[in-house]
Design a protein around this motif. Structure first.
Motif, PDB file in Angstrom:
ATOM      1  N   ALA A   1       0.891  -0.977  -0.034  1.00 16.72           N
ATOM      2  CA  ALA A   1      -0.101  -0.042  -0.048  1.00 16.72           C
ATOM      3  C   ALA A   1       1.012   1.249  -0.087  1.00 16.72           C
ATOM      4  O   ALA A   1       0.374   2.062  -0.898  1.00 16.72           O
ATOM      5  CB  ALA A   1      -0.983  -0.038   1.259  1.00 16.72           C
ATOM      6  N   GLU A   2       1.956   1.402   0.773  1.00 19.33           N
ATOM      7  CA  GLU A   2       3.043   2.536   0.913  1.00 19.33           C
ATOM      8  C   GLU A   2       3.417   2.730  -0.424  1.00 19.33           C
ATOM      9  O   GLU A   2       3.986   3.669  -0.831  1.00 19.33           O
ATOM     10  CB  GLU A   2       3.718   2.475   2.334  1.00 19.33           C
ATOM     11  N   VAL A   3       4.062   1.539  -0.585  1.00 13.27           N
ATOM     12  CA  VAL A   3       4.824   1.599  -2.025  1.00 13.27           C
ATOM     13  C   VAL A   3       3.982   2.077  -3.119  1.00 13.27           C
ATOM     14  O   VAL A   3       4.406   2.976  -3.920  1.00 13.27           O
ATOM     15  CB  VAL A   3       5.590   0.383  -2.329  1.00 13.27           C
ATOM     16  N   ILE A   4       2.926   1.660  -3.169  1.00 14.67           N
ATOM     17  CA  ILE A   4       1.872   2.050  -4.238  1.00 14.67           C
ATOM     18  C   ILE A   4       1.400   3.539  -4.092  1.00 14.67           C
ATOM     19  O   ILE A   4       1.476   4.239  -5.355  1.00 14.67           O
ATOM     20  CB  ILE A   4       0.670   1.034  -4.388  1.00 14.67           C
ATOM     21  N   ARG A   5       1.485   4.090  -3.036  1.00 13.96           N
ATOM     22  CA  ARG A   5       1.448   5.563  -2.887  1.00 13.96           C
ATOM     23  C   ARG A   5       2.503   6.384  -3.543  1.00 13.96           C
ATOM     24  O   ARG A   5       2.280   7.126  -4.235  1.00 13.96           O
ATOM     25  CB  ARG A   5       1.104   5.944  -1.245  1.00 13.96           C
ATOM     26  N   SER A   6       3.601   5.980  -3.323  1.00  7.25           N
ATOM     27  CA  SER A   6       4.714   6.700  -3.725  1.00  7.25           C
ATOM     28  C   SER A   6       4.940   6.450  -5.385  1.00  7.25           C
ATOM     29  O   SER A   6       5.197   7.620  -6.042  1.00  7.25           O
ATOM     30  CB  SER A   6       6.149   5.969  -3.193  1.00  7.25           C
ATOM     31  N   LEU A   7       4.423   5.262  -5.653  1.00 11.28           N
ATOM     32  CA  LEU A   7       4.690   5.042  -7.141  1.00 11.28           C
ATOM     33  C   LEU A   7       3.592   5.825  -8.120  1.00 11.28           C
ATOM     34  O   LEU A   7       3.977   6.359  -8.971  1.00 11.28           O
ATOM     35  CB  LEU A   7       4.560   3.331  -7.451  1.00 11.28           C
ATOM     36  N   ALA A   8       2.388   5.847  -7.297  1.00 12.38           N
ATOM     37  CA  ALA A   8       1.411   6.758  -8.037  1.00 12.38           C
ATOM     38  C   ALA A   8       1.902   8.019  -8.045  1.00 12.38           C
ATOM     39  O   ALA A   8       1.640   8.872  -9.276  1.00 12.38           O
ATOM     40  CB  ALA A   8       0.071   6.753  -7.030  1.00 12.38           C
ATOM     41  N   ALA A   9       2.553   8.780  -7.000  1.00 11.29           N
ATOM     42  CA  ALA A   9       3.102   9.962  -6.990  1.00 11.29           C
ATOM     43  C   ALA A   9       4.077  10.098  -8.500  1.00 11.29           C
ATOM     44  O   ALA A   9       4.215  11.118  -8.924  1.00 11.29           O
ATOM     45  CB  ALA A   9       3.645  10.545  -5.736  1.00 11.29           C
ATOM     46  N   ALA A  10       5.075   9.034  -8.476  1.00 14.26           N
ATOM     47  CA  ALA A  10       5.997   8.954  -9.584  1.00 14.26           C
ATOM     48  C   ALA A  10       5.465   8.922 -10.797  1.00 14.26           C
ATOM     49  O   ALA A  10       5.808   9.633 -11.604  1.00 14.26           O
ATOM     50  CB  ALA A  10       6.955   7.781  -9.069  1.00 14.26           C
TER      51      ALA A  10
ATOM     52  N   VAL B   1       1.437  19.383  -4.364  1.00 20.06           N
ATOM     53  CA  VAL B   1       0.567  18.607  -5.175  1.00 20.06           C
ATOM     54  C   VAL B   1      -0.596  19.481  -5.628  1.00 20.06           C
ATOM     55  O   VAL B   1      -1.505  20.197  -4.719  1.00 20.06           O
ATOM     56  CB  VAL B   1       0.157  17.479  -4.263  1.00 20.06           C
ATOM     57  N   ASP B   2      -1.004  19.435  -6.939  1.00 18.10           N
ATOM     58  CA  ASP B   2      -2.024  19.899  -7.509  1.00 18.10           C
ATOM     59  C   ASP B   2      -2.965  18.992  -7.673  1.00 18.10           C
ATOM     60  O   ASP B   2      -3.028  18.144  -8.534  1.00 18.10           O
ATOM     61  CB  ASP B   2      -1.931  20.698  -8.736  1.00 18.10           C
ATOM     62  N   GLU B   3      -4.240  18.986  -6.743  1.00 18.48           N
ATOM     63  CA  GLU B   3      -5.257  17.810  -6.841  1.00 18.48           C
ATOM     64  C   GLU B   3      -5.809  17.622  -8.371  1.00 18.48           C
ATOM     65  O   GLU B   3      -6.108  16.562  -8.579  1.00 18.48           O
ATOM     66  CB  GLU B   3      -6.449  18.205  -5.937  1.00 18.48           C
ATOM     67  N   GLN B   4      -6.123  18.958  -8.945  1.00 14.80           N
ATOM     68  CA  GLN B   4      -6.799  18.777 -10.203  1.00 14.80           C
ATOM     69  C   GLN B   4      -5.774  17.954 -11.523  1.00 14.80           C
ATOM     70  O   GLN B   4      -6.372  17.341 -11.938  1.00 14.80           O
ATOM     71  CB  GLN B   4      -7.065  20.266 -10.627  1.00 14.80           C
ATOM     72  N   LYS B   5      -4.539  18.558 -11.218  1.00 17.29           N
ATOM     73  CA  LYS B   5      -3.592  17.947 -12.203  1.00 17.29           C
ATOM     74  C   LYS B   5      -3.699  16.596 -11.934  1.00 17.29           C
ATOM     75  O   LYS B   5      -3.484  15.568 -12.855  1.00 17.29           O
ATOM     76  CB  LYS B   5      -2.184  18.920 -11.916  1.00 17.29           C
ATOM     77  N   LEU B   6      -3.375  16.051 -10.647  1.00 20.93           N
ATOM     78  CA  LEU B   6      -3.026  14.732 -10.348  1.00 20.93           C
ATOM     79  C   LEU B   6      -4.348  13.961 -10.632  1.00 20.93           C
ATOM     80  O   LEU B   6      -4.154  12.734 -11.436  1.00 20.93           O
ATOM     81  CB  LEU B   6      -3.104  14.687  -8.653  1.00 20.93           C
TER      82      LEU B   6
ATOM     83  N   LEU C   1     -11.352   8.540  -3.733  1.00 14.22           N
ATOM     84  CA  LEU C   1      -9.880   8.908  -3.098  1.00 14.22           C
ATOM     85  C   LEU C   1      -9.933  10.232  -2.459  1.00 14.22           C
ATOM     86  O   LEU C   1     -10.321  11.217  -3.263  1.00 14.22           O
ATOM     87  CB  LEU C   1      -8.562   8.674  -3.822  1.00 14.22           C
ATOM     88  N   ASN C   2      -9.334  10.482  -1.145  1.00 12.88           N
ATOM     89  CA  ASN C   2      -9.129  11.975  -0.967  1.00 12.88           C
ATOM     90  C   ASN C   2      -7.511  12.000  -1.351  1.00 12.88           C
ATOM     91  O   ASN C   2      -6.638  11.570  -0.697  1.00 12.88           O
ATOM     92  CB  ASN C   2      -9.185  11.984   0.677  1.00 12.88           C
TER      93      ASN C   2
ATOM     94  N   TRP D   1      -4.405  10.680   0.283  1.00  7.50           N
ATOM     95  CA  TRP D   1      -3.871   9.708  -0.522  1.00  7.50           C
ATOM     96  C   TRP D   1      -2.200   9.584  -0.864  1.00  7.50           C
ATOM     97  O   TRP D   1      -1.542   8.916  -0.498  1.00  7.50           O
ATOM     98  CB  TRP D   1      -4.879   9.056  -1.393  1.00  7.50           C
ATOM     99  N   ILE D   2      -2.095  10.457  -1.697  1.00  7.49           N
ATOM    100  CA  ILE D   2      -0.838  10.867  -2.284  1.00  7.49           C
ATOM    101  C   ILE D   2       0.264  11.165  -1.460  1.00  7.49           C
ATOM    102  O   ILE D   2       1.405  10.937  -1.512  1.00  7.49           O
ATOM    103  CB  ILE D   2      -0.854  11.640  -3.438  1.00  7.49           C
ATOM    104  N   GLY D   3      -0.116  11.521  -0.237  1.00  5.03           N
ATOM    105  CA  GLY D   3       0.583  12.030   0.886  1.00  5.03           C
ATOM    106  C   GLY D   3       1.323  13.481   0.630  1.00  5.03           C
ATOM    107  O   GLY D   3       2.519  13.326   1.063  1.00  5.03           O
ATOM    108  N   ALA D   4       0.569  14.395   0.268  1.00  7.21           N
ATOM    109  CA  ALA D   4       0.908  15.734   0.076  1.00  7.21           C
ATOM    110  C   ALA D   4       1.251  16.363   1.284  1.00  7.21           C
ATOM    111  O   ALA D   4       0.683  16.000   2.250  1.00  7.21           O
ATOM    112  CB  ALA D   4      -0.176  16.598  -0.676  1.00  7.21           C
TER     113      ALA D   4
END
Lengths: 189, 189
Positions: A85-94, B116-121, B138-139, B143-146
């Motif tokens: 779950a945590e790795v997927i969060r970072s991957l999603a950002a990437a 982190v720009d929520e709309q761009k994401l 998702l929030n 979720w992305i850890g902004a």
């Protein structure tokens, strides 16, 4: 300035404890004197993210063994290259914010997380002053993220990343193991 | 051998997709030819763990800027050096099983997670084929850890690690920020 004053206080406190911080700050002084400042993109040139272990033997070893230089890849590290779950969060950002188009999960031989001894872990926690109540409240092997073996763990991680509804299906996810002594990479998934 | 055969299949499949894997495996061949195998302890020499960001600009930059070499430190990396629970798990493994006695949380200037720009994401997720249903569930920022800003995030992480009932109270936890352009370290907690 207020924030600088605070920083100095923090620094002095730490030095008094005889910590490694002094040594690190001294090394940093030498580094910045010889380093030529450069502005790089935070989008990795090779458009990849690497998920790997926090192991000290991978430091200044995994990247050269993969031919990766500064600016080439996002690198995610935790104990045992696990916790999907945590790795997927970072991957999603990437992937969504930083242009990553390919993922590599890289485990390594002789990983400490494949040899977790529950009793030794509990004893070490006791010796470090953690209360019996806290220890008893944890499923230690699960909590610490113990893995059965390095190769199965990499395969499982690749599977979980590929199956995630928030990771695009077109992103290739590979699994590899690096030999911690020779540096040889082997594709396992 | 069965496992080798599988590895080759995996490798061929990936190469057909025109992935970066081929380039990495070629670089690895060159690396292992010149590397002298060495057996190192998985206990870090400097008895420290560093918690930092997955940023590509920190690769082959943070460690030399801190004077850290192979075998010196455990390194934990994720998007924005955040998510206390998961970092604490890895730190616990480092402290109880691998001899770590000091922790450094190192954020960096110009961190993507502070912008982190929520709309761009959401748009990027759509373009990558993620369903509206998944996105709506998702929030996104959470979720992305902004993070709000790099320095507050480091201070908050130091506070949470220190307050954790599973981290020994005698383990010093420092917070630093590295300038991503010059490499200069600044103590902030």
């Amino acid at each position: 300035m207020k924030s600088d004053a605070k920083a100095e206080v923090g620094q002095t406190e730490s030095l008094e404890k005889g910590s490694v911080l002094k040594e690190i700050l001294e090394a940093n002084q030498k580094f910045i004197q010889q380093f030529q400042p450069v502005k790089l993109s935070h989008h990795p040139r090779k458009k990849i993210a690497v998920v790997t272990c926090m192991d000290t033997r991978l430091v200044d070893f995994l990247e050269p063994a993969m031919g990766l230089k500064r600016g080439d890849a996002k690198i995610i590290k935790n104990a045992g290259n696990t916790v999907p779950a945590e790795v997927i969060r970072s991957l999603a950002a990437a992937i969504y914010s930083l242009g990553v188009k390919e993922v590599l999960v890289v485990g390594h031989t002789h990983c400490g997380m494949a040899h977790v001894d529950e009793q030794k872990l509990a004893n070490s926690m006791r010796e470090n002053g953690i209360s019996e109540e806290v220890i008893a409240g944890l499923n230690l092997k699960e909590w610490i993220g113990a893995i059965s073996d390095e190769e199965s763990n990499v395969k499982e991680m690749v599977k979980e990343i590929k199956a995630s509804p928030v990771i695009p299906s077109q992103v290739p996810v590979h699994g590899l193991i690096i030999d911690i002594e020779t540096g040889m990479l082997r594709v396992v998934a």
